[in-house]
Design a protein around this motif. Sequence first.
Motif, PDB file in Angstrom:
ATOM      1  N   THR A   1       0.858  -1.324   0.034  1.00  0.00           N
ATOM      2  CA  THR A   1      -0.015   0.087  -0.042  1.00  0.00           C
ATOM      3  C   THR A   1       0.929   1.113   0.026  1.00  0.00           C
ATOM      4  O   THR A   1       0.232   2.281  -0.045  1.00  0.00           O
ATOM      5  CB  THR A   1      -0.967  -0.083   1.376  1.00  0.00           C
ATOM      6  OG1 THR A   1      -0.131   0.097   2.400  1.00  0.00           O
ATOM      7  CG2 THR A   1      -1.830  -1.277   1.173  1.00  0.00           C
TER       8      THR A   1
ATOM      9  N   GLY B   1       7.037   1.335  -4.924  1.00  0.00           N
ATOM     10  CA  GLY B   1       7.034   0.844  -6.042  1.00  0.00           C
ATOM     11  C   GLY B   1       8.356   0.871  -6.880  1.00  0.00           C
ATOM     12  O   GLY B   1       9.166   1.667  -6.567  1.00  0.00           O
TER      13      GLY B   1
ATOM     14  N   TRP C   1       2.955   3.813  -1.804  1.00  0.00           N
ATOM     15  CA  TRP C   1       3.144   3.994  -3.351  1.00  0.00           C
ATOM     16  C   TRP C   1       4.942   3.958  -3.444  1.00  0.00           C
ATOM     17  O   TRP C   1       5.244   3.954  -4.498  1.00  0.00           O
ATOM     18  CB  TRP C   1       2.507   5.227  -3.682  1.00  0.00           C
ATOM     19  CG  TRP C   1       2.851   6.505  -2.966  1.00  0.00           C
ATOM     20  CD1 TRP C   1       1.872   6.925  -1.829  1.00  0.00           C
ATOM     21  CD2 TRP C   1       3.754   7.306  -3.144  1.00  0.00           C
ATOM     22  NE1 TRP C   1       2.563   8.164  -1.321  1.00  0.00           N
ATOM     23  CE2 TRP C   1       3.668   8.254  -2.166  1.00  0.00           C
ATOM     24  CE3 TRP C   1       4.921   7.498  -3.954  1.00  0.00           C
ATOM     25  CZ2 TRP C   1       4.452   9.551  -2.035  1.00  0.00           C
ATOM     26  CZ3 TRP C   1       5.557   8.553  -3.679  1.00  0.00           C
ATOM     27  CH2 TRP C   1       5.564   9.502  -2.742  1.00  0.00           C
TER      28      TRP C   1
END
Length: 106
Positions: A57, A62, A59
């Motif tokens: 969750t 990533g 970001w």
Amino acid sequence: MQAMGVFSTLWEADNWATRGGLEKINWNKAPFYAYYKDFDIEGCSIPGPVTCASNPTNWWEGVAYQALNAIEARRYRWVRMNHVIYDYCQDKSRYSMTPPECLSGI
């Protein structure tokens, strides 16, 4: 290993933080105090992400944020050269041995 800390500053923000200046700061009530509520930070020990628990969750975990491309790396070097005032990783007078978190080459 160095302990991590969080520092913040307050500055006069009459325009952007007060509904475009509609709510004026009452300087007679200074000094102002701020605090963090429910502040939570996730951190990892060196050597880094491989040993860290990942959270899908987040970001910022990533693939796009795991490394800088050539242009971003050049911009990052420029900012460091032109804006960094103090880098404890380079402070040999205070730290005879380079702190472990500085060895990653970030």
